[in-house]
Design an enzyme around this catalytic site. Structure first.
Site, PDB file in Angstrom:
ATOM      1  N   ASP A  19     -58.646  69.353 -24.400  1.00  0.00           N
ATOM      2  CA  ASP A  19     -59.612  70.108 -23.245  1.00  0.00           C
ATOM      3  C   ASP A  19     -59.759  69.101 -22.301  1.00  0.00           C
ATOM      4  O   ASP A  19     -60.293  68.121 -22.300  1.00  0.00           O
ATOM      5  CB  ASP A  19     -60.737  70.552 -24.182  1.00  0.00           C
ATOM      6  CG  ASP A  19     -61.387  71.631 -23.359  1.00  0.00           C
ATOM      7  OD1 ASP A  19     -61.476  71.569 -22.106  1.00  0.00           O
ATOM      8  OD2 ASP A  19     -61.652  72.692 -23.565  1.00  0.00           O
ATOM      9  N   SER A  68     -62.608  77.138 -19.923  1.00  0.00           N
ATOM     10  CA  SER A  68     -61.957  76.959 -21.301  1.00  0.00           C
ATOM     11  C   SER A  68     -61.795  78.317 -21.985  1.00  0.00           C
ATOM     12  O   SER A  68     -60.858  78.607 -22.612  1.00  0.00           O
ATOM     13  CB  SER A  68     -63.005  76.120 -22.085  1.00  0.00           C
ATOM     14  OG  SER A  68     -62.697  75.051 -21.574  1.00  0.00           O
ATOM     15  N   THR A 121     -62.942  77.152 -26.709  1.00  0.00           N
ATOM     16  CA  THR A 121     -61.543  77.089 -27.006  1.00  0.00           C
ATOM     17  C   THR A 121     -60.961  77.498 -28.439  1.00  0.00           C
ATOM     18  O   THR A 121     -59.965  78.468 -28.443  1.00  0.00           O
ATOM     19  CB  THR A 121     -60.881  75.373 -26.773  1.00  0.00           C
ATOM     20  OG1 THR A 121     -61.386  75.324 -25.479  1.00  0.00           O
ATOM     21  CG2 THR A 121     -59.562  75.384 -26.975  1.00  0.00           C
ATOM     22  N   ASP A 289     -55.815  72.735 -21.489  1.00  0.00           N
ATOM     23  CA  ASP A 289     -56.321  74.021 -21.271  1.00  0.00           C
ATOM     24  C   ASP A 289     -56.734  74.152 -19.443  1.00  0.00           C
ATOM     25  O   ASP A 289     -56.669  75.058 -18.774  1.00  0.00           O
ATOM     26  CB  ASP A 289     -57.657  74.914 -21.703  1.00  0.00           C
ATOM     27  CG  ASP A 289     -58.589  73.672 -21.806  1.00  0.00           C
ATOM     28  OD1 ASP A 289     -58.514  72.311 -21.456  1.00  0.00           O
ATOM     29  OD2 ASP A 289     -59.813  74.199 -21.903  1.00  0.00           O
ATOM     30  N   HIS A 389     -63.995  71.930 -13.278  1.00  0.00           N
ATOM     31  CA  HIS A 389     -62.630  72.061 -13.616  1.00  0.00           C
ATOM     32  C   HIS A 389     -61.817  71.920 -12.350  1.00  0.00           C
ATOM     33  O   HIS A 389     -62.339  72.099 -11.146  1.00  0.00           O
ATOM     34  CB  HIS A 389     -62.214  73.282 -14.286  1.00  0.00           C
ATOM     35  CG  HIS A 389     -62.951  73.264 -15.660  1.00  0.00           C
ATOM     36  ND1 HIS A 389     -62.706  74.487 -16.498  1.00  0.00           N
ATOM     37  CD2 HIS A 389     -63.641  72.375 -16.145  1.00  0.00           C
ATOM     38  CE1 HIS A 389     -63.569  74.270 -17.722  1.00  0.00           C
ATOM     39  NE2 HIS A 389     -63.999  72.868 -17.428  1.00  0.00           N
TER      40      HIS A 389
END
Ligand SMILES: [Zn+2]
Length: 437
Positions: A19, A68, A121, A289, A389
């Site tokens: 991740d 995620s 996830t 991811d 992210h």
């Protein structure tokens, strides 16, 4: 019916998600493990098994950057969705996951994570809810939502006791009554031989790898090996393994946590590869991811990255900060865990944060953690561009029969389509990564 060994249809798939492990963090990890880098570096395990890249973006209005939940849903079900959604499309339609297809085709299934096993996830592979924050509903579905008469998941290992064992419902008790081993410690994991297991090793996520007590909390490698042992059978298995907290380290701009979490994931990847090499009929795929933090090697016009300052730190800055506040000798907590000489400017910066008032003890700990992260980032020339992210593609690594089907570039939703094709006994190469959905 025995399955024939065909190059594009392995009996087992171990699908591993790091991740938040963007490309820059993988390059950084190679430097981090090359202790005496001079001239050519030793390639790391990721360099050996690189086969392609996948997109990460979600269907979230104008935003292109996934979370995620949406990314996991794409990889588990073959369809992109909006951020926050687990196992459903934007209209609330349930999307079947590779776990469910594999189970319906007689395979065993498992989820392993260092976050809560009910976290976004793993949930993308085992649940269907409108919000990733519905942790209780996710945990409930692992028990209630069956495939035929069977439980969806044979093996669940990770954190998240808080979501399973609750005042309103005790899923530990229910799984135990249904024949599962329900375990909570490292030694129980080693002693349990039941092919079906629910292992919850902490209330929420596990401690970061570098802060873990290995006597109490298993490593991702140990959980992965234990899962494989339980799942290995004639009909084959699908196992999803997540290195969950690389992302959490990167969100905090904590390069010590990120490197130690990648090391934990890497050991699990190597263990999966060892099994696949011996077994001969197992495909191991590893990917991320999304990337997190916009990490760069080098920052502010300084063209060097110095991992020795990261290697010199023996706990996460968050844990050091906690120790400093609990100890009578804050300086000792620092020097015990940071093996380079702090400058007087750095010591002043730490001391002034330590002296500053904060609304809560936890806020004070976070302020100290931030200061320590800042110092280690500055020493190592580690840059971060966001606390969230980022939208770039991520690498795909593969080893074993069928790995050819994973070469080149793909949408993350095609990853899910390929996994589901495999689970249904079809040829993975029948999914064209450039064909529109
Ligand atoms: Zn993520």
């Amino acid at each position: 019916m025995s399955q024939s060994i065909h190059s594009t249809s392995p009996k087992n798939i171990i699908f591993m998600i790091a991740d938040g492990m963007g490309v820059a963090l993988v390059s950084a990890y190679r430097e981090y493990v090359n202790q005496h880098a001079d001239g050519l570096r030793q390639p790391c395990i990721y360099n050996h098994h690189l086969v392609g890249q996948q997109s990460t973006y979600s269907f979230d209005g104008w935003s292109t950057i996934t979370d995620s939940a949406a990314s996991s849903t794409a990889m588990a079900t073959g369809s992109k969705t909006a951020n926050g959604i687990i196992g459903q499309d934007k209209d609330g339609q349930r999307l079947e996951s590779v776990v469910e297809v594999a189970k319906a085709h007689g395979k065993k299934t498992g989820l392993v994570a260092t976050a809560e096993v009910s976290h976004a996830t793993p949930a993308g592979f085992g649940a269907h809810v409108a919000s990733r924050n519905d942790y209780f509903a996710i945990a409930d579905q692992y028990f209630d939502d069956k495939v035929g008469d069977d439980f969806k998941l044979d093996v669940m290992l990770g954190g998240g006791r808080h979501h399973f064992i609750r005042p309103d419902r005790n899923l530990g008790y229910e799984f135990k009554k249904a024949g599962y081993d329900v375990i909570h410690t490292h030694s129980e994991l080693a002693e349990s031989t039941n092919s079906q297991v629910l292992g919850l090793f902490s209330e929420f996520g596990l401690p970061m790898a570098i802060d873990r007590n290995p006597q109490v909390i298993p490593s991702l490698k140990e959980m992965t090996q234990s899962a494989i042992k339980r799942l290995d059978n004639e009909q084959g298995f699908f196992l999803m393994v997540e290195g969950s907290q690389i992302d959490w380290g990167a969100h905090h701009h904590d390069i010590v946590a990120a490197m130690s979490e990648i090391a934990d994931f890497t050991a699990a990847f190597e263990a999966a590869l060892d099994f696949a090499k011996a077994d001969g009929d197992t495909l191991v795929i590893a990917t991320a991811d999304h990337a997190t933090g916009g990490m760069t090697m080098g920052v502010n016009e300084v063209a060097s990255w110095l991992p020795e300052y990261i290697r010199a730190v023996t706990q996460t800055p968050g844990k050091i900060a906690k120790d400093m506040l609990l100890s009578h000798d804050w300086m000792q907590s620092l020097t015990d865990n940071i093996d380079f000489t702090l400058s007087s400017t750095e010591l002043n910066q730490i001391y002034s944060t330590y002296q500053q008032n904060a609304f809560t003890p936890e806020q004070k700990r976070v302020n100290l953690e931030d200061t320590l992260c800042e110092i280690i980032d500055r020493r190592s020339n580690t840059g971060w561009t966001t606390g969230d992210h980022t939208g770039e593609d991520v690498n795909v690594y593969a080893f074993g029969p069928g790995k050819e089907a994973w070469a080149g570039w793909r949408e993350n939703s095609h990853t899910g389509q390929q996994l589901k094709a495999w689970a249904a006994g079809q040829d993975m190469t029948s999914i064209d990564p450039f064909e529109a959905e």
